[in-house]
Design a protein around this motif. Sequence first.
Motif, PDB file in Angstrom:
ATOM      1  N   LEU A 247       0.847  -1.194   0.000  1.00 17.78           N
ATOM      2  CA  LEU A 247       0.000   0.000   0.000  1.00 17.78           C
ATOM      3  C   LEU A 247       0.881   1.241   0.000  1.00 17.78           C
ATOM      4  N   ARG A 248       0.341   2.348  -0.524  1.00 15.73           N
ATOM      5  CA  ARG A 248       1.084   3.611  -0.538  1.00 15.73           C
ATOM      6  C   ARG A 248       0.186   4.759  -0.105  1.00 15.73           C
ATOM      7  N   ALA A 249       0.733   5.650   0.734  1.00 20.12           N
ATOM      8  CA  ALA A 249       0.097   6.922   1.087  1.00 20.12           C
ATOM      9  C   ALA A 249       1.133   8.014   0.843  1.00 20.12           C
ATOM     10  N   GLU A 250       0.717   9.131   0.194  1.00 25.32           N
ATOM     11  CA  GLU A 250       1.720  10.099  -0.260  1.00 25.32           C
ATOM     12  C   GLU A 250       1.139  11.502  -0.361  1.00 25.32           C
ATOM     13  N   TRP A 251       2.011  12.480  -0.132  1.00 25.35           N
ATOM     14  CA  TRP A 251       1.710  13.887  -0.419  1.00 25.35           C
ATOM     15  C   TRP A 251       2.735  14.383  -1.433  1.00 25.35           C
ATOM     16  N   GLU A 252       2.238  15.055  -2.503  1.00 24.18           N
ATOM     17  CA  GLU A 252       3.121  15.544  -3.558  1.00 24.18           C
ATOM     18  C   GLU A 252       2.873  17.025  -3.823  1.00 24.18           C
ATOM     19  N   TYR A 253       3.955  17.771  -4.011  1.00 16.86           N
ATOM     20  CA  TYR A 253       3.903  19.192  -4.346  1.00 16.86           C
ATOM     21  C   TYR A 253       4.531  19.381  -5.716  1.00 16.86           C
ATOM     22  N   LEU A 254       3.803  20.038  -6.626  1.00 15.30           N
ATOM     23  CA  LEU A 254       4.305  20.333  -7.966  1.00 15.30           C
ATOM     24  C   LEU A 254       4.269  21.837  -8.193  1.00 15.30           C
ATOM     25  N   ARG A 255       5.301  22.349  -8.833  1.00 12.63           N
ATOM     26  CA  ARG A 255       5.356  23.779  -9.168  1.00 12.63           C
ATOM     27  C   ARG A 255       5.698  23.900 -10.645  1.00 12.63           C
ATOM     28  N   PHE A 256       4.788  24.503 -11.418  1.00 13.97           N
ATOM     29  CA  PHE A 256       4.991  24.698 -12.850  1.00 13.97           C
ATOM     30  C   PHE A 256       5.258  26.173 -13.122  1.00 13.97           C
ATOM     31  N   THR A 257       6.343  26.447 -13.827  1.00 15.74           N
ATOM     32  CA  THR A 257       6.745  27.826 -14.118  1.00 15.74           C
ATOM     33  C   THR A 257       6.475  28.124 -15.591  1.00 15.74           C
ATOM     34  N   SER A 258       5.196  28.204 -15.949  1.00 18.10           N
ATOM     35  CA  SER A 258       4.805  28.546 -17.315  1.00 18.10           C
ATOM     36  C   SER A 258       4.331  29.984 -17.343  1.00 18.10           C
ATOM     37  N   THR A 259       3.619  30.380 -18.399  1.00 15.83           N
ATOM     38  CA  THR A 259       3.084  31.740 -18.466  1.00 15.83           C
ATOM     39  C   THR A 259       2.082  31.994 -17.349  1.00 15.83           C
ATOM     40  N   VAL A 260       1.494  30.920 -16.829  1.00 15.73           N
ATOM     41  CA  VAL A 260       0.639  31.001 -15.639  1.00 15.73           C
ATOM     42  C   VAL A 260       1.332  30.197 -14.550  1.00 15.73           C
ATOM     43  N   ASP A 261       1.850  30.893 -13.553  1.00 14.45           N
ATOM     44  CA  ASP A 261       2.563  30.224 -12.459  1.00 14.45           C
ATOM     45  C   ASP A 261       1.576  29.366 -11.668  1.00 14.45           C
ATOM     46  N   THR A 262       1.841  28.043 -11.587  1.00 20.00           N
ATOM     47  CA  THR A 262       0.869  27.107 -11.033  1.00 20.00           C
ATOM     48  C   THR A 262       1.517  26.171 -10.017  1.00 20.00           C
ATOM     49  N   THR A 263       0.835  25.956  -8.889  1.00 21.90           N
ATOM     50  CA  THR A 263       1.251  24.954  -7.908  1.00 21.90           C
ATOM     51  C   THR A 263       0.095  23.978  -7.700  1.00 21.90           C
ATOM     52  N   ILE A 264       0.438  22.698  -7.534  1.00 20.47           N
ATOM     53  CA  ILE A 264      -0.549  21.648  -7.301  1.00 20.47           C
ATOM     54  C   ILE A 264      -0.109  20.839  -6.091  1.00 20.47           C
ATOM     55  N   ASN A 265      -0.983  20.737  -5.102  1.00 24.39           N
ATOM     56  CA  ASN A 265      -0.754  19.906  -3.918  1.00 24.39           C
ATOM     57  C   ASN A 265      -1.778  18.778  -3.927  1.00 24.39           C
TER      58      ASN A 265
END
Length: 275
Positions: A247-265
């Motif tokens: 089994l897996r449990a996880e937290w992930e943080y993503l940061r995209f540096t495009s024309t629209v600065d975007t973060t996904i948690n």
Amino acid sequence: MRRFLLVAVMCGTASVAQAADMSDLPFLRGSFTEGLSRSNVNWGGGYIGGHASHGAADMDFTNSGQDLLAKLLNNIDLESQFNISKWPLAGKAHMQGSGYGGFVGYNWQWTEAVVAIELNYTHGNFFGANSGSQARSFQYPTDYVSSATVSSSASMKVTDYGSLRVRGGYAIDSFLPYGFAGIAMGQANINRRADYAAYYRYVGSPLTPRPDYAGAASLTDNANSHFITGFAGGVGVDVMLYAGLFLRAEWEYLRFTSTVDTTINTVRAGLGYKF
């Protein structure tokens, strides 16, 4: 009484000797307790699995239209004097979403230490949009009062995202807590529009009249299935269930540096198999 004391002394001597002999046993020297702390699960090898996720995204549209405005205002004196294209427009958007996906990787294990390389993918739906405008007036150029109005609007929809990551973990029997860092990758539809309007009103001497001037233009940019990149990080734990199934449990943080600065948690739960 004397016999009783003699028997007690003999029994005490035998007990001390027996304790001395037992002190040489491995589990009293510490190897037994050390063995308990070591993992008896083999985490080494390839693995594959799937997961479901839920999370939130933040998109910053404040500067998303700057390059479009710079093209519109090229060779216009108000831009060179007042940097109109750099004015902050629009704002931020927050949304939530769910997704599903999979992962594949390979573990290398040295006693309790585990290092892995993994490719992680999620299909989801995060959509955000925002717009804004500004208007200002200037005593420029000489004998003119000029006004400029600029606006920007944009939307972004992230449909697919993931990461190529390096994991580092410490095996504790059937548990493998870990942290990771890597490169974030995604696919998004980004639609943008920028508009400007300028008006020059002559306020000089009526003896030398000059004409007023006005101008306006707009520019759009639609980037569908646009590839975006950034960086990733997070923590998680794998729990071995039986014969390679975990089994897996996880937290992930993503940061995209495009024309629209975007973060996904996102937080996610998954099921995998180690070969």
